[in-house]
Design a protein around this motif. Structure first.
Motif, PDB file in Angstrom:
ATOM      1  N   GLN A 171     -24.627 -59.868  -0.714  1.00 54.03           N
ATOM      2  CA  GLN A 171     -24.104 -59.966   0.815  1.00 54.03           C
ATOM      3  C   GLN A 171     -23.491 -58.888   1.239  1.00 54.03           C
ATOM      4  OE1 GLN A 171     -25.812 -62.365   2.527  1.00 54.03           O
ATOM      5  NE2 GLN A 171     -27.082 -62.719   0.990  1.00 54.03           N
ATOM      6  N   ARG A 172     -22.577 -58.437   0.318  1.00 53.83           N
ATOM      7  CA  ARG A 172     -21.736 -57.299   0.660  1.00 53.83           C
ATOM      8  C   ARG A 172     -22.843 -56.028   0.884  1.00 53.83           C
ATOM      9  NH1 ARG A 172     -16.314 -56.816  -2.779  1.00 53.83           N
ATOM     10  NH2 ARG A 172     -16.082 -55.387  -1.402  1.00 53.83           N
ATOM     11  N   ARG A 173     -23.944 -55.902   0.110  1.00 57.50           N
ATOM     12  CA  ARG A 173     -24.757 -54.906   0.473  1.00 57.50           C
ATOM     13  C   ARG A 173     -25.517 -54.812   1.485  1.00 57.50           C
ATOM     14  NH1 ARG A 173     -24.730 -55.445  -5.338  1.00 57.50           N
ATOM     15  NH2 ARG A 173     -26.384 -56.885  -5.254  1.00 57.50           N
ATOM     16  N   SER A 174     -26.134 -56.244   1.768  1.00 56.51           N
ATOM     17  CA  SER A 174     -27.308 -56.381   2.888  1.00 56.51           C
ATOM     18  C   SER A 174     -26.656 -57.091   4.077  1.00 56.51           C
ATOM     19  CB  SER A 174     -28.435 -56.966   2.095  1.00 56.51           C
ATOM     20  OG  SER A 174     -28.136 -58.189   1.476  1.00 56.51           O
ATOM     21  N   ASN A 175     -25.989 -58.195   4.204  1.00 56.33           N
ATOM     22  CA  ASN A 175     -25.726 -58.989   5.113  1.00 56.33           C
ATOM     23  C   ASN A 175     -24.961 -58.185   6.395  1.00 56.33           C
ATOM     24  OD1 ASN A 175     -24.323 -61.152   6.835  1.00 56.33           O
ATOM     25  ND2 ASN A 175     -24.619 -62.415   5.208  1.00 56.33           N
ATOM     26  N   PRO A 176     -25.626 -58.215   7.362  1.00 56.76           N
ATOM     27  CA  PRO A 176     -25.281 -57.466   8.693  1.00 56.76           C
ATOM     28  C   PRO A 176     -23.784 -57.869   9.289  1.00 56.76           C
ATOM     29  CG  PRO A 176     -26.855 -58.700   9.289  1.00 56.76           C
ATOM     30  CD  PRO A 176     -26.902 -58.971   7.766  1.00 56.76           C
ATOM     31  N   TYR A 177     -23.379 -58.929   9.212  1.00 61.43           N
ATOM     32  CA  TYR A 177     -22.201 -59.359   9.399  1.00 61.43           C
ATOM     33  C   TYR A 177     -20.928 -58.882   8.541  1.00 61.43           C
ATOM     34  CZ  TYR A 177     -25.071 -62.348  12.458  1.00 61.43           C
ATOM     35  OH  TYR A 177     -26.023 -62.797  13.574  1.00 61.43           O
ATOM     36  N   VAL A 178     -21.149 -58.948   7.317  1.00 58.12           N
ATOM     37  CA  VAL A 178     -20.092 -58.743   6.530  1.00 58.12           C
ATOM     38  C   VAL A 178     -20.232 -57.936   5.330  1.00 58.12           C
ATOM     39  CG1 VAL A 178     -18.797 -60.946   6.568  1.00 58.12           C
ATOM     40  CG2 VAL A 178     -20.823 -60.812   5.198  1.00 58.12           C
ATOM     41  N   ASN A 182     -11.097 -64.065   0.651  1.00 57.14           N
ATOM     42  CA  ASN A 182     -11.156 -65.183   0.002  1.00 57.14           C
ATOM     43  C   ASN A 182     -12.513 -65.023  -0.991  1.00 57.14           C
ATOM     44  OD1 ASN A 182      -8.632 -66.963   0.359  1.00 57.14           O
ATOM     45  ND2 ASN A 182      -9.679 -67.465   2.283  1.00 57.14           N
ATOM     46  N   LEU A 183     -13.584 -64.650  -0.418  1.00 55.57           N
ATOM     47  CA  LEU A 183     -14.690 -64.740  -1.328  1.00 55.57           C
ATOM     48  C   LEU A 183     -15.045 -63.413  -2.011  1.00 55.57           C
ATOM     49  CD1 LEU A 183     -17.332 -66.740   1.082  1.00 55.57           C
ATOM     50  CD2 LEU A 183     -15.628 -67.482  -0.316  1.00 55.57           C
ATOM     51  N   TRP A 184     -14.911 -62.398  -1.500  1.00 55.19           N
ATOM     52  CA  TRP A 184     -15.199 -61.148  -2.257  1.00 55.19           C
ATOM     53  C   TRP A 184     -14.252 -60.877  -3.338  1.00 55.19           C
ATOM     54  CZ3 TRP A 184     -19.293 -62.033   0.050  1.00 55.19           C
ATOM     55  CH2 TRP A 184     -19.711 -61.370   1.420  1.00 55.19           C
ATOM     56  N   PRO A 185     -13.245 -61.294  -3.331  1.00 52.62           N
ATOM     57  CA  PRO A 185     -12.227 -61.031  -4.535  1.00 52.62           C
ATOM     58  C   PRO A 185     -12.844 -61.652  -5.635  1.00 52.62           C
ATOM     59  CG  PRO A 185     -10.963 -61.259  -2.564  1.00 52.62           C
ATOM     60  CD  PRO A 185     -12.069 -61.670  -2.141  1.00 52.62           C
ATOM     61  N   LEU A 186     -13.525 -62.838  -5.557  1.00 44.02           N
ATOM     62  CA  LEU A 186     -14.106 -63.658  -6.671  1.00 44.02           C
ATOM     63  C   LEU A 186     -15.096 -62.694  -7.524  1.00 44.02           C
ATOM     64  CD1 LEU A 186     -14.585 -67.218  -4.944  1.00 44.02           C
ATOM     65  CD2 LEU A 186     -12.604 -66.295  -6.321  1.00 44.02           C
ATOM     66  N   GLY A 187     -15.618 -61.880  -6.988  1.00 47.00           N
ATOM     67  CA  GLY A 187     -16.652 -60.991  -7.692  1.00 47.00           C
ATOM     68  C   GLY A 187     -17.980 -60.895  -7.176  1.00 47.00           C
ATOM     69  N   ASN A 188     -18.676 -59.635  -7.344  1.00 48.08           N
ATOM     70  CA  ASN A 188     -20.035 -59.600  -6.686  1.00 48.08           C
ATOM     71  C   ASN A 188     -20.993 -60.532  -7.406  1.00 48.08           C
ATOM     72  OD1 ASN A 188     -19.088 -57.454  -5.055  1.00 48.08           O
ATOM     73  ND2 ASN A 188     -19.477 -55.993  -6.383  1.00 48.08           N
TER      74      ASN A 188
END
Length: 211
Positions: free
Chosen positions: A202-209, A179-185
């Motif tokens: 968060q896509r680059r650095s968040n260890p969970y996702v 739901n969140l990632w498709p909204l755009g970086n």
């Protein structure tokens, strides 16, 4: 154009948020967990008119002041998803567990679901159903501003806790990625606690996702 103001409330420093329409000065308050005097002082200072309460989920630090605000202002409550009735029913237990002052339970005027829209003034927010932290968590997204209020789904460097009843980390991670990632970086997000960030960060650095 939509404007916003973050107001940390309660001992949990939860990011209660005011959204308002520049043209009409109509506003909503997202996740009024407590400290009503502080919230209303900000409303007065900004010269805006509250028309609705929006809830991402029904944990007490996000929803605890809802009934009192309705009593004071005769406004409506929209959200969360109906699956969070479970947490509204547990308000007495939440109060005892977290040491909050007694508050009244409430009944949302409108439960929200995937694909719903919320309006105030000339502003429209898109609703996404993002369970995992709680079973009925939703997030609010304003496309024109590229801004999302995500409650306790995602934080800068972390994700929401899933060790509460009816929490599920796998479900939460799926909610974020689907739901969140498709909204755009480039989308900025206001989390339930802590500083803002972007989905791309968060896509680059968040260890969970991270990707």
């Amino acid at each position: 154009m939509m404007q916003y103001k973050i107001i940390p409330v309660t001992a949990f420093q939860q990011n209660c948020t005011l959204f308002w329409c520049d043209e009409t000065r109509e506003a909503v308050v997202v996740d009024p967990g407590g400290d009503i005097d502080l919230i209303l002082a900000q409303v007065n200072d900004l010269g805006i008119t509250l028309t609705k309460i929006l809830l991402t989920h029904a944990h007490l630090d996000h929803a605890g002041a809802s009934a009192e605000l309705v009593e004071k202002l005769s406004i409506t409550i929209e959200g969360p998803h109906k699956e969070d009735q479970f947490w509204i029913d547990l308000f007495p237990e939440q109060i005892a567990q977290f040491g909050f002052k007694p508050v009244n339970r409430f009944e949302p005027d409108r439960w929200l679901d995937q694909g719903d829209k919320v309006t105030f003034g000339n502003i429209t927010l898109d609703v996404y159903f993002c369970p995992g932290h709680t079973p009925g968590h939703v997030i609010f997204y304003h496309k024109d501003s590229q801004l999302a209020q995500v409650g306790d789904v995602l934080f800068d460097g972390s994700i929401g806790r899933t060790d509460f009843p009816k929490g599920c980390q796998t479900t939460l991670i799926n909610s974020i990625k689907e739901n969140l990632w498709p909204l755009g970086n480039d989308v900025q997000f206001i989390p339930g606690h802590g500083p803002m960030s972007t989905f791309g960060d968060q896509r680059r650095s968040n260890p969970y996702v991270r990707d």
